[in-house]
Design an enzyme around this catalytic site. Structure first.
Site, PDB file in Angstrom:
ATOM      1  N   ARG A  33       0.811  -1.314   0.185  1.00  0.00           N
ATOM      2  CA  ARG A  33      -0.058   0.052  -0.089  1.00  0.00           C
ATOM      3  C   ARG A  33       0.837   1.284   0.009  1.00  0.00           C
ATOM      4  O   ARG A  33       0.619   2.332  -0.672  1.00  0.00           O
ATOM      5  CB  ARG A  33      -0.905   0.000   1.274  1.00  0.00           C
ATOM      6  CG  ARG A  33      -2.051  -1.067   0.965  1.00  0.00           C
ATOM      7  CD  ARG A  33      -3.086  -0.982   2.169  1.00  0.00           C
ATOM      8  NE  ARG A  33      -4.145  -1.782   1.843  1.00  0.00           N
ATOM      9  CZ  ARG A  33      -5.093  -2.141   2.712  1.00  0.00           C
ATOM     10  NH1 ARG A  33      -4.806  -1.698   3.854  1.00  0.00           N
ATOM     11  NH2 ARG A  33      -5.750  -2.852   2.259  1.00  0.00           N
ATOM     12  N   GLY A 364      -9.194  -8.075  -0.552  1.00  0.00           N
ATOM     13  CA  GLY A 364      -8.144  -8.660   0.124  1.00  0.00           C
ATOM     14  C   GLY A 364      -7.776 -10.119   0.027  1.00  0.00           C
ATOM     15  O   GLY A 364      -6.478 -10.644  -0.299  1.00  0.00           O
ATOM     16  N   GLY A 388     -14.039  -2.902   0.223  1.00  0.00           N
ATOM     17  CA  GLY A 388     -15.165  -2.485   0.217  1.00  0.00           C
ATOM     18  C   GLY A 388     -15.329  -1.288  -0.681  1.00  0.00           C
ATOM     19  O   GLY A 388     -16.482  -1.308  -1.576  1.00  0.00           O
TER      20      GLY A 388
HETATM   21  P1  ADP Z   1     -12.607 -10.613  -0.614  1.00  0.00           P
HETATM   22  O1  ADP Z   1     -11.667 -10.063   0.625  1.00  0.00           O
HETATM   23  O2  ADP Z   1     -11.407 -10.939  -1.764  1.00  0.00           O
HETATM   24  O3  ADP Z   1     -13.191  -9.486  -1.056  1.00  0.00           O
HETATM   25  P2  ADP Z   1     -14.253 -11.937   0.925  1.00  0.00           P
HETATM   26  O4  ADP Z   1     -13.843 -11.309   2.171  1.00  0.00           O
HETATM   27  O5  ADP Z   1     -15.568 -11.555   0.271  1.00  0.00           O
HETATM   28  O6  ADP Z   1     -13.238 -11.704  -0.206  1.00  0.00           O
HETATM   29  O7  ADP Z   1     -14.504 -13.513   1.145  1.00  0.00           O
HETATM   30  C1  ADP Z   1     -13.035 -14.328   1.362  1.00  0.00           C
HETATM   31  C2  ADP Z   1     -13.458 -15.364   2.518  1.00  0.00           C
HETATM   32  O8  ADP Z   1     -14.645 -16.264   2.237  1.00  0.00           O
HETATM   33  C3  ADP Z   1     -12.206 -16.233   2.710  1.00  0.00           C
HETATM   34  O9  ADP Z   1     -12.019 -15.897   4.155  1.00  0.00           O
HETATM   35  C4  ADP Z   1     -13.046 -17.726   2.529  1.00  0.00           C
HETATM   36  O10 ADP Z   1     -12.386 -18.517   3.502  1.00  0.00           O
HETATM   37  C5  ADP Z   1     -14.241 -17.627   2.757  1.00  0.00           C
HETATM   38  N1  ADP Z   1     -15.083 -18.481   2.043  1.00  0.00           N
HETATM   39  C6  ADP Z   1     -15.023 -18.533   0.642  1.00  0.00           C
HETATM   40  N2  ADP Z   1     -15.741 -19.958   0.480  1.00  0.00           N
HETATM   41  C7  ADP Z   1     -16.268 -20.468   1.584  1.00  0.00           C
HETATM   42  C8  ADP Z   1     -16.854 -21.432   1.992  1.00  0.00           C
HETATM   43  N3  ADP Z   1     -17.388 -22.474   1.045  1.00  0.00           N
HETATM   44  N4  ADP Z   1     -16.882 -21.902   3.427  1.00  0.00           N
HETATM   45  C9  ADP Z   1     -16.483 -21.026   4.214  1.00  0.00           C
HETATM   46  N5  ADP Z   1     -15.779 -19.823   4.051  1.00  0.00           N
HETATM   47  C10 ADP Z   1     -15.487 -19.710   2.591  1.00  0.00           C
HETATM   48 MG    MG Z   2     -12.055 -10.055   2.632  1.00  0.00          MG
END
Ligand code: ADP
Ligand code: MG
Length: 413
Positions: A33, A364, A388
């Site tokens: 960052r 993230g 977000g």
């Molecule tokens: P990003 O940070 O890329 O926006 P999110 O925070 O929305 O993504 O989602 C990420 C989280 O979703 C991870 O911690 C991952 O472990 C969890 N996750 C994805 N699929 C599953 C699942 N089937 N069961 C439990 N947790 C899940």
């Molecule tokens: Mg996340």
């Protein structure tokens, strides 16, 4: 960045950056960052500005908690400036309050090309409260404001909302690029346009799915735990997998819109464990991965990743795409082997990018999945610095931090 270089010579330029970095043993664990702000800092410092940096770090909630101090950022900032060959005078740190005479005296002592790093914005409760009094104190420090903290611009806080409305404000280069790339993704995607959405909460992402479809997405591939709410909406059983029951109805409504069901691609099979996740959401010790052959998940199973048939289908769609947006892992990718779906998607998106497609990633955990796949960020067209903020932009919302700068009379975005 809409700054006339002759305009900043010897001027005080206040820059809101997103230095919300992880600190480990008193050091910055990951300088990404900080590195991301180098293009803007180079322009300002080459133009002989006196640069004042403000950022939040963690969630101190208006209290001076030492573990959230910005002080460790000084060494990482100096290292980043040197490795990016940005010429600077000195970097000073000031831990005094934004209203204090001490901070004002420190600013007055700055010379051209010097950098002042201020203490955590969130040590002051006025930051999250969008307090005009804090904004006035910040505005009094400088002649021009540069907004370069894209990851914070979905929040209406003092440094993203009240402050830019009060003084001459422009976007920095990082923010300009984010707005340009994400804006063009929605305005002029080259077909076929494939979106890949994952993660846990449908509630966080349904607005993005809706707007991606409106922007012309030809396919929306849905993996991760949020896919189970979609399967439940179609009448499939989900066993012990995470489902947002309150969101089954809104998902049904989305799927009933003409043409939408044909564009949304759901899981055809899964990989899971017998039994549930433990109370903290972790995989219990000794749990083994079990395959689930169809879309419906048996009562005893908690699904944790997309299965091999789904991987093949998702990869086939990605291979046809000319524009790709990806946010959210396909499974619980922190724990092997439930990272296979996310790694396969990361590799397919990188491969398609090499073949000429435009790919945009955000989130993230998505970026973590990319690193788990052994891929560098330059394997993609654009890796967004927002979580977000990226999702809210994709939802079609005007971010408060964009509106505040764009609404400044003297600013030209
Ligand atoms: P990003 O940070 O890329 O926006 P999110 O925070 O929305 O993504 O989602 C990420 C989280 O979703 C991870 O911690 C991952 O472990 C969890 N996750 C994805 N699929 C599953 C699942 N089937 N069961 C439990 N947790 C899940
Ligand atoms: Mg996340």
């Amino acid at each position: 960045m809409d700054i006339d270089v002759s305009d900043i010579n010897n001027k005080r330029v206040l820059v809101r950056v997103d230095y919300n970095v992880a600190i480990k043993d008193g050091r910055v664990a990951e300088p990404k960052r900080i590195d991301a702000t180098m293009p803007t800092l180079k322009v300002l410092l080459d133009g002989n500005a006196k640069v004042i940096l403000i950022s939040h770090l963690g969630r101190p909630k208006g209290k001076k908690e030492p573990k959230y101090s910005m002080r460790p950022v000084v060494a990482a900032l100096e290292a980043s400036l040197r490795s990016h060959k940005v010429a600077f005078g000195k970097v000073v740190f000031c831990d005094e309050a934004f209203a204090s005479p001490g901070l004002r005296a420190t600013v007055a002592a700055l010379g051209p090309k010097d950098i002042l790093l201020c203490e955590n914005l969130r040590y002051d409760a006025g930051e999250e409260a969008d307090d005009p009094a804090l904004a006035r104190n910040l505005a009094a420090l400088a002649d021009i404001f540069v907004q370069d903290a894209f990851g914070a611009m979905h929040r209406a806080h003092a440094s993203t909302d009240a402050l830019p409305k009060m003084m001459k404000s422009v976007f920095g280069l990082l923010v300009t690029r984010e707005l340009d790339v994400l804006g063009r993704l929605l305005r002029e995607p080259k077909a076929p346009f494939v979106a890949v959405l994952g993660g846990v909460k449908v509630s966080d992402k349904i607005g993005a799915i809706d707007n991606l479809l409106k922007a012309g997405a030809d396919k929306v591939l849905i993996g991760g735990a949020m896919s189970y709410t979609f399967l439940a909406a179609q009448g499939h059983t989900c066993g012990r997998s995470l489902v947002q029951k309150d969101w089954i109805e809104p998902v049904k409504k989305l799927l009933s819109v003409k043409g939408v069901a044909d564009k949304i691609v759901l899981c055809e099979d899964h990989v899971g464990i017998e039994g549930a996740l433990d109370a903290s959401g972790a995989v219990p010790k000794g749990a083994v991965a079990v395959p689930v052959a169809g879309a419906s998940i048996p009562a005893a199973i908690c699904a944790l990743d997309i299965g091999p048939k789904t991987i093949t289908r998702f990869v086939a769609e990605i291979e046809k795409a000319n524009t790709i947006f990806w946010n959210g892992p396909m499974g619980l990718m922190e724990v092997a082997p439930f990272d296979r779906g996310s790694i396969a998607v990361a590799q397919a998106v990188a491969q398609r990018t090499k073949e000429g497609a435009k790919s945009v990633l955000g989130g993230g955990d998505t970026i973590y999945a990319v690193s788990k796949a052994g891929l560098k960020e330059d394997s993609f067209t654009h890796v967004s610095t927002g979580g977000g903020a990226t999702i809210e932009f994709i939802e079609g919302k005007v971010l408060p931090g964009v509106r505040a700068v764009a609404g400044t009379p003297s600013a030209i975005s």
